[in-house]
Design a protein around this motif. Sequence first.
Motif, PDB file in Angstrom:
ATOM      1  N   LYS A 176       0.845  -1.211   0.000  1.00  0.00           N
ATOM      2  CA  LYS A 176       0.000   0.000   0.000  1.00  0.00           C
ATOM      3  C   LYS A 176       0.872   1.249   0.000  1.00  0.00           C
ATOM      4  O   LYS A 176       0.643   2.190  -0.754  1.00  0.00           O
ATOM      5  N   GLU A 177       1.897   1.242   0.867  1.00  0.00           N
ATOM      6  CA  GLU A 177       2.785   2.409   0.955  1.00  0.00           C
ATOM      7  C   GLU A 177       3.551   2.603  -0.339  1.00  0.00           C
ATOM      8  O   GLU A 177       3.789   3.719  -0.784  1.00  0.00           O
ATOM      9  N   LYS A 178       3.960   1.494  -0.930  1.00  0.00           N
ATOM     10  CA  LYS A 178       4.705   1.547  -2.192  1.00  0.00           C
ATOM     11  C   LYS A 178       3.866   2.258  -3.257  1.00  0.00           C
ATOM     12  O   LYS A 178       4.341   3.144  -3.963  1.00  0.00           O
ATOM     13  N   LEU A 179       2.584   1.887  -3.356  1.00  0.00           N
ATOM     14  CA  LEU A 179       1.710   2.521  -4.344  1.00  0.00           C
ATOM     15  C   LEU A 179       1.496   3.995  -4.007  1.00  0.00           C
ATOM     16  O   LEU A 179       1.455   4.848  -4.897  1.00  0.00           O
ATOM     17  N   TYR A 180       1.395   4.276  -2.710  1.00  0.00           N
ATOM     18  CA  TYR A 180       1.186   5.652  -2.270  1.00  0.00           C
ATOM     19  C   TYR A 180       2.380   6.522  -2.680  1.00  0.00           C
ATOM     20  O   TYR A 180       2.219   7.599  -3.240  1.00  0.00           O
ATOM     21  N   MET A 181       3.587   6.000  -2.429  1.00  0.00           N
ATOM     22  CA  MET A 181       4.807   6.746  -2.756  1.00  0.00           C
ATOM     23  C   MET A 181       4.898   7.023  -4.265  1.00  0.00           C
ATOM     24  O   MET A 181       5.454   8.018  -4.694  1.00  0.00           O
ATOM     25  N   LEU A 182       4.355   6.108  -5.053  1.00  0.00           N
ATOM     26  CA  LEU A 182       4.447   6.251  -6.508  1.00  0.00           C
ATOM     27  C   LEU A 182       3.241   6.981  -7.102  1.00  0.00           C
ATOM     28  O   LEU A 182       3.139   7.133  -8.320  1.00  0.00           O
ATOM     29  N   GLY A 183       2.331   7.399  -6.239  1.00  0.00           N
ATOM     30  CA  GLY A 183       1.179   8.161  -6.706  1.00  0.00           C
ATOM     31  C   GLY A 183       0.053   7.317  -7.286  1.00  0.00           C
ATOM     32  O   GLY A 183      -0.796   7.828  -8.015  1.00  0.00           O
ATOM     33  N   PHE A 184       0.033   6.029  -6.978  1.00  0.00           N
ATOM     34  CA  PHE A 184      -1.034   5.153  -7.494  1.00  0.00           C
ATOM     35  C   PHE A 184      -2.164   4.965  -6.483  1.00  0.00           C
ATOM     36  O   PHE A 184      -3.077   4.178  -6.719  1.00  0.00           O
ATOM     37  N   SER A 185      -2.056   5.640  -5.371  1.00  0.00           N
ATOM     38  CA  SER A 185      -2.978   5.369  -4.281  1.00  0.00           C
ATOM     39  C   SER A 185      -4.072   6.433  -4.211  1.00  0.00           C
ATOM     40  O   SER A 185      -3.763   7.617  -4.376  1.00  0.00           O
ATOM     41  N   PRO A 186      -5.316   6.104  -3.969  1.00  0.00           N
ATOM     42  CA  PRO A 186      -5.839   4.750  -3.852  1.00  0.00           C
ATOM     43  C   PRO A 186      -5.992   4.100  -5.237  1.00  0.00           C
ATOM     44  O   PRO A 186      -6.318   4.793  -6.197  1.00  0.00           O
ATOM     45  N   LEU A 187      -5.765   2.799  -5.283  1.00  0.00           N
ATOM     46  CA  LEU A 187      -5.944   2.072  -6.541  1.00  0.00           C
ATOM     47  C   LEU A 187      -7.436   1.793  -6.710  1.00  0.00           C
ATOM     48  O   LEU A 187      -8.058   1.221  -5.830  1.00  0.00           O
ATOM     49  N   ARG A 188      -7.963   2.238  -7.843  1.00  0.00           N
ATOM     50  CA  ARG A 188      -9.408   2.089  -8.066  1.00  0.00           C
ATOM     51  C   ARG A 188      -9.695   1.231  -9.281  1.00  0.00           C
ATOM     52  O   ARG A 188      -8.879   1.135 -10.196  1.00  0.00           O
ATOM     53  N   ALA A 189     -10.895   0.632  -9.278  1.00  0.00           N
ATOM     54  CA  ALA A 189     -11.335  -0.133 -10.441  1.00  0.00           C
ATOM     55  C   ALA A 189     -11.555   0.822 -11.610  1.00  0.00           C
ATOM     56  O   ALA A 189     -11.798   2.020 -11.415  1.00  0.00           O
ATOM     57  N   SER A 190     -11.450   0.278 -12.799  1.00  0.00           N
ATOM     58  CA  SER A 190     -11.658   1.103 -13.998  1.00  0.00           C
ATOM     59  C   SER A 190     -12.833   0.547 -14.803  1.00  0.00           C
ATOM     60  O   SER A 190     -12.766   0.367 -16.002  1.00  0.00           O
ATOM     61  N   GLY A 191     -13.902   0.220 -14.084  1.00  0.00           N
ATOM     62  CA  GLY A 191     -15.048  -0.423 -14.731  1.00  0.00           C
ATOM     63  C   GLY A 191     -14.940  -1.927 -14.585  1.00  0.00           C
ATOM     64  O   GLY A 191     -13.924  -2.425 -14.093  1.00  0.00           O
ATOM     65  N   ILE A 192     -15.978  -2.641 -14.992  1.00  0.00           N
ATOM     66  CA  ILE A 192     -15.924  -4.110 -14.905  1.00  0.00           C
ATOM     67  C   ILE A 192     -16.104  -4.702 -16.304  1.00  0.00           C
ATOM     68  O   ILE A 192     -17.127  -4.476 -16.953  1.00  0.00           O
ATOM     69  N   SER A 219      -2.991  -5.903  -0.227  1.00  0.00           N
ATOM     70  CA  SER A 219      -2.133  -6.431   0.845  1.00  0.00           C
ATOM     71  C   SER A 219      -0.807  -6.861   0.214  1.00  0.00           C
ATOM     72  O   SER A 219      -0.577  -6.611  -0.976  1.00  0.00           O
ATOM     73  N   GLN A 220       0.011  -7.522   1.002  1.00  0.00           N
ATOM     74  CA  GLN A 220       1.359  -7.856   0.527  1.00  0.00           C
ATOM     75  C   GLN A 220       1.378  -8.846  -0.647  1.00  0.00           C
ATOM     76  O   GLN A 220       2.296  -8.839  -1.449  1.00  0.00           O
ATOM     77  N   HIS A 221       0.349  -9.693  -0.743  1.00  0.00           N
ATOM     78  CA  HIS A 221       0.318 -10.652  -1.850  1.00  0.00           C
ATOM     79  C   HIS A 221       0.200  -9.961  -3.195  1.00  0.00           C
ATOM     80  O   HIS A 221       0.527 -10.538  -4.228  1.00  0.00           O
ATOM     81  N   CYS A 222      -0.275  -8.693  -3.175  1.00  0.00           N
ATOM     82  CA  CYS A 222      -0.459  -7.952  -4.438  1.00  0.00           C
ATOM     83  C   CYS A 222       0.866  -7.751  -5.185  1.00  0.00           C
ATOM     84  O   CYS A 222       0.863  -7.486  -6.392  1.00  0.00           O
ATOM     85  N   TYR A 223       1.995  -7.871  -4.489  1.00  0.00           N
ATOM     86  CA  TYR A 223       3.296  -7.804  -5.174  1.00  0.00           C
ATOM     87  C   TYR A 223       3.373  -8.874  -6.271  1.00  0.00           C
ATOM     88  O   TYR A 223       4.091  -8.709  -7.243  1.00  0.00           O
ATOM     89  N   GLY A 224       2.621  -9.965  -6.102  1.00  0.00           N
ATOM     90  CA  GLY A 224       2.635 -11.034  -7.097  1.00  0.00           C
ATOM     91  C   GLY A 224       2.115 -10.576  -8.450  1.00  0.00           C
ATOM     92  O   GLY A 224       2.516 -11.107  -9.486  1.00  0.00           O
ATOM     93  N   CYS A 225       1.193  -9.616  -8.436  1.00  0.00           N
ATOM     94  CA  CYS A 225       0.592  -9.168  -9.707  1.00  0.00           C
ATOM     95  C   CYS A 225       1.381  -8.031 -10.358  1.00  0.00           C
ATOM     96  O   CYS A 225       1.073  -7.652 -11.493  1.00  0.00           O
ATOM     97  N   THR A 226       2.345  -7.464  -9.647  1.00  0.00           N
ATOM     98  CA  THR A 226       3.082  -6.325 -10.210  1.00  0.00           C
ATOM     99  C   THR A 226       4.559  -6.664 -10.437  1.00  0.00           C
ATOM    100  O   THR A 226       5.358  -5.769 -10.726  1.00  0.00           O
TER     101      THR A 226
END
Lengths: 110, 351
Positions: B34-50, B329-336
């Motif tokens: 979460k902090e990593k995304l915040y530092m990079l300006g991606f926070s909050p991460l939002r859906a872009s439609g379904i 959460s921390q598992h999200c590192y798997g997708c990035t």
Amino acid sequence: MNPYYNAEDLKKFGNISEYDKPLAEKFFSWYGDVFAEGALTAREKSLIALAVSHAVQCPYCIDAYSEDTMAKGCTEEQMMEAVHVAAAIRGGASLVHATQMMNKVKELTM
Amino acid sequence: MKSLLAQQHILSNTSEQMQLLEDIVEGASIPSFKEKLYMLGFSPLRASGIEIFQVNVGKMCNQTCKHCHVDAGPDRKEIMTKGTMELCLSALKNSTIGTVDLTGGAPELNPNFRWFVEECVKLGKKVIDRCNLTIIYANKKYHDLPEFFAAHRVEVVSSLPFYNADRTDRQRGEGVFDISVKALQRLNSIGYGMKGSGLVLNLVYNPTGAFLSSSQEVLAAQFRKVLVEEFGIHFNNLYAITNMPISRFLEFLLRSGNYESYMEKLVNAFNPAAVSGVMCRNTISIGWDGYLYDCDFNQMLDLKISNGNPMHVRDFNTQFLNDREIILSQHCYGCTAGAGSSCGGEVVKVA
């Protein structure tokens, strides 16, 4: 702690720039280019690297390229064959010197 | 092999898994995602439609794969009811979502699987089935699944972690590779994966251990070469999917002493370019009991989407869900990591 060959030290490879940044940057940039897809595939290059790692007996390189070859879809059989190539060249490099020994023996004997 | 749940393993408890994932932030040099995304300006991460409505129709499976993030297996009895499927159909009917992605367990083990596929197709939705291949030969009543898939133009996505028996069977169970080959040949024989048929057969590659995937393109070329030459098998795409540090794969990481180093690999491979393409941004995941999640991984960690209260498919609210904040959460590192990872494989092209 064993002062030689700590697996954790592999992660510190980039730190060599601490003592000479320009040369380290040149090395890492060149290294990256060497392993890029080219006339040889990245996969073939990784297998060569694995073989050479054994020839130069670098444990860091063996760890790195065991993982890299697996990640690039190589089988255990292919990896072991690559190591045998390295071993064959190393063994052959010793054995081919036997010709020198034979030359000398023949020179000295009646 | 029994599921973690049947073994009463501590990791069958999702809060234990979450605790482990959080502990590694405190105990090691793993920054908070979460902090990593915040530092990079991606926070909050939002859906872009379904775009994708991914339904986990149950945890029952004929296999017990060692890396399974669902902890699926023959001993899991959680199955989506027809009533919950009807709620899913209502949600789909009132939406512009184009794709229904069916997963499990082995989705085909749900007794209402075929009915649900037919109803989704009637609504004009494209259906994807995440088929483990061996189900086709698990019982006579599944032998005609390939014909059923073809009749409904179902896209088949099948796991094949490697192109040989040794590594495949070590992950998925003894004999799985041989049956998978037979099933793939069968799918090919009715047109799946064949040029011009329009019947899509995609394969999923998961690394068979504590390492990350190499380039999807490199792996696809290797798979294609071996599968065609040795087995005459054709497929459309190969999706390289990173193993998430949860459930059975987490158990393997801990047991083999690879947990910390695997997390470090994921963190070191963090690719900011992958963030905008992660699947949770265009997917909604529905659990067997109808609760909504950002992805199948969050589902297995019980991280429910909440709009004040945990959201259920009966309360499907497109307006809210289209722009919801993603639970991280921390598992999200798997997708990035690296080229990123999603149910459709890599999310960015790596030079």
